[in-house]
Design a protein around this motif. Structure first.
Motif, mmCIF file in Angstrom:
data_model
loop_
_atom_site.group_PDB
_atom_site.id
_atom_site.type_symbol
_atom_site.label_atom_id
_atom_site.label_comp_id
_atom_site.label_asym_id
_atom_site.label_seq_id
_atom_site.Cartn_x
_atom_site.Cartn_y
_atom_site.Cartn_z
ATOM 1 N N LEU A 117 0.825 -1.205 0.000
ATOM 2 C CA LEU A 117 0.000 0.000 0.000
ATOM 3 C C LEU A 117 0.861 1.257 0.000
ATOM 4 O O LEU A 117 0.523 2.251 -0.649
ATOM 5 C CB LEU A 117 -0.943 -0.006 1.203
ATOM 6 N N VAL A 118 1.993 1.217 0.722
ATOM 7 C CA VAL A 118 2.921 2.354 0.710
ATOM 8 C C VAL A 118 3.362 2.635 -0.723
ATOM 9 O O VAL A 118 3.390 3.791 -1.177
ATOM 10 C CB VAL A 118 4.158 2.069 1.597
ATOM 11 N N LYS A 119 3.693 1.586 -1.452
ATOM 12 C CA LYS A 119 4.165 1.750 -2.831
ATOM 13 C C LYS A 119 3.040 2.191 -3.763
ATOM 14 O O LYS A 119 3.277 2.882 -4.757
ATOM 15 C CB LYS A 119 4.772 0.435 -3.320
ATOM 16 N N GLU A 120 1.813 1.798 -3.437
ATOM 17 C CA GLU A 120 0.669 2.124 -4.286
ATOM 18 C C GLU A 120 0.122 3.516 -4.020
ATOM 19 O O GLU A 120 -0.282 4.232 -4.938
ATOM 20 C CB GLU A 120 -0.436 1.078 -4.061
ATOM 21 N N ASN A 121 0.088 3.918 -2.746
ATOM 22 C CA ASN A 121 -0.519 5.201 -2.386
ATOM 23 C C ASN A 121 0.191 5.785 -1.161
ATOM 24 O O ASN A 121 -0.357 5.816 -0.059
ATOM 25 C CB ASN A 121 -2.021 5.009 -2.109
ATOM 26 N N ALA A 122 1.398 6.259 -1.368
ATOM 27 C CA ALA A 122 2.224 6.745 -0.252
ATOM 28 C C ALA A 122 1.635 7.983 0.415
ATOM 29 O O ALA A 122 1.856 8.215 1.608
ATOM 30 C CB ALA A 122 3.640 7.050 -0.757
ATOM 31 N N LYS A 123 0.870 8.772 -0.327
ATOM 32 C CA LYS A 123 0.314 10.011 0.231
ATOM 33 C C LYS A 123 -0.582 9.735 1.445
ATOM 34 O O LYS A 123 -0.712 10.580 2.323
ATOM 35 C CB LYS A 123 -0.478 10.761 -0.839
ATOM 36 N N PHE A 124 -1.196 8.576 1.464
ATOM 37 C CA PHE A 124 -2.061 8.199 2.571
ATOM 38 C C PHE A 124 -1.310 8.194 3.901
ATOM 39 O O PHE A 124 -1.882 8.408 4.966
ATOM 40 C CB PHE A 124 -2.655 6.814 2.280
ATOM 41 N N PHE A 125 0.015 7.974 3.845
ATOM 42 C CA PHE A 125 0.828 7.826 5.055
ATOM 43 C C PHE A 125 1.475 9.132 5.508
ATOM 44 O O PHE A 125 2.056 9.177 6.593
ATOM 45 C CB PHE A 125 1.931 6.788 4.810
ATOM 46 N N LYS A 126 1.400 10.165 4.686
ATOM 47 C CA LYS A 126 2.167 11.390 4.931
ATOM 48 C C LYS A 126 1.989 11.963 6.326
ATOM 49 O O LYS A 126 2.961 12.323 6.992
ATOM 50 C CB LYS A 126 1.789 12.458 3.897
ATOM 51 N N LYS A 127 0.747 12.097 6.780
ATOM 52 C CA LYS A 127 0.483 12.765 8.056
ATOM 53 C C LYS A 127 0.614 11.829 9.253
ATOM 54 O O LYS A 127 0.362 12.240 10.385
ATOM 55 C CB LYS A 127 -0.898 13.406 8.027
ATOM 56 N N HIS A 128 0.998 10.580 8.987
ATOM 57 C CA HIS A 128 1.107 9.603 10.084
ATOM 58 C C HIS A 128 2.480 8.940 10.114
ATOM 59 O O HIS A 128 2.630 7.859 10.680
ATOM 60 C CB HIS A 128 0.032 8.523 9.927
ATOM 61 N N LEU A 129 3.484 9.577 9.506
ATOM 62 C CA LEU A 129 4.789 8.925 9.387
ATOM 63 C C LEU A 129 5.365 8.528 10.741
ATOM 64 O O LEU A 129 5.877 7.413 10.911
ATOM 65 C CB LEU A 129 5.770 9.850 8.659
ATOM 66 N N LYS A 130 5.308 9.434 11.689
ATOM 67 C CA LYS A 130 5.871 9.146 13.008
ATOM 68 C C LYS A 130 5.154 7.969 13.660
ATOM 69 O O LYS A 130 5.798 7.070 14.224
ATOM 70 C CB LYS A 130 5.777 10.376 13.899
ATOM 71 N N HIS A 131 3.836 7.952 13.563
ATOM 72 C CA HIS A 131 3.039 6.871 14.147
ATOM 73 C C HIS A 131 3.378 5.540 13.491
ATOM 74 O O HIS A 131 3.539 4.512 14.159
ATOM 75 C CB HIS A 131 1.551 7.195 13.984
ATOM 76 N N VAL A 132 3.514 5.560 12.160
ATOM 77 C CA VAL A 132 3.839 4.324 11.448
ATOM 78 C C VAL A 132 5.209 3.801 11.881
ATOM 79 O O VAL A 132 5.367 2.620 12.199
ATOM 80 C CB VAL A 132 3.819 4.543 9.914
ATOM 81 N N CYS A 133 6.203 4.680 11.901
ATOM 82 C CA CYS A 133 7.561 4.264 12.274
ATOM 83 C C CYS A 133 7.619 3.755 13.714
ATOM 84 O O CYS A 133 8.291 2.753 14.007
ATOM 85 C CB CYS A 133 8.536 5.413 12.073
ATOM 86 N N GLU A 134 6.912 4.419 14.609
ATOM 87 C CA GLU A 134 6.892 3.967 16.004
ATOM 88 C C GLU A 134 6.232 2.596 16.134
ATOM 89 O O GLU A 134 6.667 1.758 16.933
ATOM 90 C CB GLU A 134 6.168 4.995 16.867
ATOM 91 N N THR A 135 5.189 2.373 15.335
ATOM 92 C CA THR A 135 4.522 1.066 15.359
ATOM 93 C C THR A 135 5.454 -0.018 14.841
ATOM 94 O O THR A 135 5.530 -1.121 15.403
ATOM 95 C CB THR A 135 3.239 1.102 14.509
ATOM 96 N N MET A 136 6.194 0.280 13.766
ATOM 97 C CA MET A 136 7.127 -0.704 13.223
ATOM 98 C C MET A 136 8.229 -1.013 14.233
ATOM 99 O O MET A 136 8.649 -2.169 14.387
ATOM 100 C CB MET A 136 7.724 -0.199 11.909
ATOM 101 N N LEU A 137 8.710 0.003 14.934
ATOM 102 C CA LEU A 137 9.724 -0.224 15.974
ATOM 103 C C LEU A 137 9.167 -1.076 17.106
ATOM 104 O O LEU A 137 9.852 -1.952 17.643
ATOM 105 C CB LEU A 137 10.216 1.112 16.527
ATOM 106 N N GLN A 138 7.922 -0.833 17.462
ATOM 107 C CA GLN A 138 7.292 -1.623 18.525
ATOM 108 C C GLN A 138 7.233 -3.098 18.129
ATOM 109 O O GLN A 138 7.451 -3.993 18.967
ATOM 110 C CB GLN A 138 5.879 -1.089 18.801
#
Length: 412
Positions: free
Chosen positions: A252-273
């Motif tokens: 989905l990131v590769k298909e529609n990256a704009k969807f993630f723009k305003k949540h980058l920090k949240h996404v990265c923190e979740t991946m680290l968790q």
């Protein structure tokens, strides 16, 4: 050629469907059947030159068929016909096909029939979508109502239809967008894991379709709900499902990256968790960190800015997770046999994927973060690695120092 035309016309002008049943039966017959190639040639000629009549006849066969192998063949050949020749189907025939195909789908239960039927419905929906003043509200209502159902089988049928809609049909979905969005959020609040999993899968499809059609502020609660579900899935120890969901999110990131723009920090923190959980496997750790790489590839400027602002604990966590990827290598006696012309990559195979990913992330971090901030954390971590007994950690520490020092060479 004239014989082929004559056979095709006789088939299509026949007042009953028995001739078409016979043709399809020959097409799915054994290789030894001498009439199989001839039947395929007739079908191909009809598909090319008379797709309107053939599509209707196949759909009527689907309606009346009670034999599973033949029904699956009708559905498969119809989807093949529509895939190649849907642009030739007239608006009048589209109007006839819509209720017939939809009724066939609702009656079926077997996946070999449902999948090609859903594909045919999706192709017809695309043609309807492109036709001015046309819609297919019944199809949209079905997808929404299935998503809101407590019946898992009904939900899955709706998901099959939704997943087979051609890509980026946002305008087609807009009449029911609000209902669909709220229903998906409702799925995430369900006490049942299967229902929440369904919400995640519906979300993946919805976001692909919505690119360019909605302001992402209007679906601002969707990605946080998806990330929360990932953590729940991981904590539920469903490793296979967790890995699959992470890979789907990566796509989905590769298909529609704009969807993630305003949540980058949240996404990265979740991946680290996810990476830091001591009970997840190597494949899950890799899939989680690979999402960070995918975000960096698609949203390089935004990710660079995010990394620039990393300090303290979060920076420590990201460097630590990246260094841990460098440890995923194995020793092998063959490396010490000089008679063999092998490389480190040859021996470690898949393990090098993790190593390369860790190297990439460390390179990005050290390029973005100021040296006087990055270097002290790196030195502390490398000292811990060098104090460990495992040679892999020693190797990871030296590799990390090499990567970071290159970017931080000006730091005194």
């Amino acid at each position: 050629m004239e014989t082929l035309k004559t056979q095709a016309k006789e088939l299509l002008l026949s007042p009953d469907l028995l001739s078409l049943v016979s043709l399809v039966t020959r097409m799915i017959g054994t290789h030894e059947d001498p009439h199989k190639l001839e039947a395929k040639a007739i079908f191909a000629h009809c598909s090319q030159n008379y797709p309107n009549t053939l599509s209707l006849k196949l759909t009527h066969l689907l309606q009346s068929s009670t034999q599973s192998p033949l029904t699956a063949a009708y559905a498969t050949f119809l989807s093949s016909l529509l895939t190649g020749h849907s642009h030739k189907i007239s608006p009048m025939i589209l109007t006839e096909l819509k209720p017939l195909l939809f009724a066939c789908f609702q009656r079926q239960t077997l996946e070999p029939i449902l999948k090609p039927l859903a594909l045919s419905i999706g192709i017809v929906a695309l043609r309807v979508y492109k036709t001015k003043h046309a819609d297919w509200q019944e199809l949209l209502d079905y997808i929404v109502s299935s998503a809101d159902s407590e019946d898992q089988k009904y939900r899955e049928l709706g998901l099959i239809l939704f997943s087979e809609l051609p890509m980026k049909m946002g305008r087609f979905l807009m009449p029911t967008f609000d209902s669909l969005y709220l229903t998906i959020l409702k799925c995430f609040s369900s006490p049942t894991m299967n229902h929440r999993s369904f919400g995640f899968r519906m979300s993946l499809i919805l976001v692909v379709h919505l690119e360019g059609f909605v302001d992402y502020d209007s679906i601002k609660d969707l990605l946080p709900a998806m990330l929360k579900f990932l953590i729940e899935l991981m904590n539920d120890r469903q490793d296979g499902s967790t890995e699959l969901c992470l890979k789907n999110l990566n796509s989905l990131v590769k298909e529609n990256a704009k969807f993630f723009k305003k949540h980058l920090k949240h996404v990265c923190e979740t991946m680290l968790q996810i990476v830091e959980a001591d009970y997840v496997g190597e494949k899950i750790r890799y899939a989680a960190m690979d999402i960070v790489r995918a975000l960096n590839d698609s949203l390089n400027t935004e990710m660079f800015a995010l990394m620039q602002n990393l300090t303290g604990e979060n920076l420590h966590r990201l460097i630590s997770a990246s260094m841990d990827m460098l440890v995923r290598i194995k020793d092998d006696p063959i490396l010490y046999n000089m008679d063999f012309n092998v490389t480190f990559e040859d021996i470690n195979g898949g393990q090098m994927e993790s190593y390369d990913l860790g190297s990439f992330l460390l390179d990005q971090i050290s390029a973005a973060v100021a040296g006087d901030v990055c270097l002290p954390i790196t030195l502390k971590l490398t000292q811990q690695y060098l104090a460990a007994p495992e040679w892999q950690k020693h190797h990871a520490a030296m590799a990390t120092l090499s990567i970071v020092a290159e970017e931080c060479s000006e730091v005194q």
